[in-house]
Design a protein around this motif. Structure first.
Motif, short mmCIF file in Angstrom:
data_model
loop_
_atom_site.label_atom_id
_atom_site.label_comp_id
_atom_site.label_asym_id
_atom_site.label_seq_id
_atom_site.Cartn_x
_atom_site.Cartn_y
_atom_site.Cartn_z
N PHE A 44 -11.16 27.68 -55.55
CA PHE A 44 -12.32 27.24 -54.77
C PHE A 44 -12.01 27.26 -53.27
N THR A 56 -27.02 25.45 -48.03
CA THR A 56 -25.69 25.79 -47.51
C THR A 56 -25.44 25.12 -46.17
N THR A 104 -22.00 24.91 -50.26
CA THR A 104 -23.39 24.83 -50.70
C THR A 104 -23.61 23.56 -51.50
N PHE A 127 -10.23 29.34 -51.70
CA PHE A 127 -10.30 30.70 -51.17
C PHE A 127 -11.64 30.92 -50.46
N GLU A 128 -12.72 30.58 -51.16
CA GLU A 128 -14.06 30.82 -50.63
C GLU A 128 -14.34 29.94 -49.42
N LEU A 129 -13.97 28.68 -49.51
CA LEU A 129 -14.22 27.78 -48.39
C LEU A 129 -13.53 28.27 -47.12
N ALA A 143 -12.51 31.26 -46.43
CA ALA A 143 -13.01 32.56 -45.99
C ALA A 143 -14.37 32.45 -45.31
N GLU A 144 -15.24 31.59 -45.84
CA GLU A 144 -16.63 31.54 -45.38
C GLU A 144 -16.91 30.40 -44.42
N SER A 183 -18.05 27.53 -45.15
CA SER A 183 -19.31 26.91 -45.53
C SER A 183 -19.22 26.39 -46.96
N ARG A 240 -4.71 34.41 -46.67
CA ARG A 240 -5.68 33.83 -45.74
C ARG A 240 -5.04 32.92 -44.69
N THR A 247 -22.94 25.33 -43.02
CA THR A 247 -21.96 26.20 -42.36
C THR A 247 -21.42 25.52 -41.12
#
Length: 288
Positions: free
Chosen positions: A144, A161, A155, A146-148, A150-151, A153, A187, A163
């Protein structure tokens, strides 16, 4: 923002955190490149303290997420304030109204956990988000992240969402109890914090223990270095050196064989390690 490595090192120094150019450069790059930084090292070498000192140097909040086995994304991001929602339902019913779902899942009922708090930090300076001991979390939580990372943001199903307007400076720490995924490592910037030498430990003790004179700080630092050379399950780090010096200072004792035996619990945390140290001869360990 701090615009040179030397200025950052000086800022950390004012927070009572002594560092070397390598760590100062790594933190400076994390600050200006917008990448998370992973600090690895043995327990007690100052990884968590580095994040706190960085926040102090930037004059910005430190937001800490302590990882543990079973930590879920929901616990790290947000929760709904269910008792307050229930109270809102009862108040609406008392007025003869039917509460709407949109009213119950409004921002005022949202409990912001560390990840959401860091993303919603308004600035002007970025918050320092400390994800402490990430190696203790499960693989699912690491994925999880990884996405945080990278982005920048998250949801919230009921609100949409969120950001980051001012992305946080993200510091992850690991005691290397397990290997982290390559995707997370890619990352991040990376820095290994090793045990500092005895001279630096003595300087840290003088900073952190009020009233500790130079001879006491030097003897404690040397003794801790020699303890680490023994076959211990948990070698003492900087935190234990500070604790030991503080105990001796409070008791107004010099560091010798007798005082070491009386205060050994301040520096060693396992009975087996204490036995190893006693067999090695505490007087010899202290005297060097």
């Amino acid at each position: 923002m701090i615009d040179t490595v030397d200025a950052l090192i000086e800022g950390l120094d004012r927070q009572g955190y002594l560092t070397d150019p390598a760590l100062g450069t790594a933190l400076f790059l994390a600050l200006h490149m917008g990448q998370p930084i992973l600090l690895e090292g043995e327990p007690g070498v100052g990884k968590t303290a580095a994040a706190g000192a960085l926040a102090g140097a930037l004059d910005t909040p430190l937001i800490r997420l302590q990882c543990y086995e079973g930590l879920s994304a929901a616990e790290a991001i947000y929760e709904w304030n269910y008792p307050r929602q229930l109270l809102g339902i009862r108040l609406a019913e008392a007025r003869g109204e039917t509460p709407r779902e949109a009213d119950l899942f409004a921002p005022e009922y949202l409990l912001r956990r560390p990840l959401l708090a860091a993303i919603e930090h308004p600035g002007p300076r970025p918050a320092v988000l400390l994800i402490d001991e990430v190696d203790r979390a499960d693989d699912e939580f690491e994925a999880f992240l990884f996405e945080l990372l990278a982005e920048g943001s998250v949801t919230i199903p009921e609100l949409g969402t969120r950001t980051a307007v001012v992305p946080p400076v993200v510091v992850l720490t690991s005691n290397r109890t397990r290997d982290l995924h390559d995707a997370l490592l890619r990352r991040c910037l990376y820095h290994w914090i090793g045990y500092p030498d005895a001279a630096r430990v003595a300087a840290i003790i003088r900073r952190r223990v009020p009233g500790a004179d130079e001879p006491l700080a030097a003897r404690v630092a040397g003794a801790v270095s020699r303890l680490r050379a023994l076959d211990l399950a948990k070698p003492p780090g900087v935190a234990e050196a500070i604790s030991w010096a503080n105990a001796l200072q409070l008791l107004d004792l010099p560091l010798d064989g007798a005082s070491a035996a009386a205060t050994l619990g301040a520096v060693l945390k396992y009975r087996e390690d204490e036995e190893v140290a006693r067999r090695a001869g505490l007087a010899d360990v202290v005297a060097g």
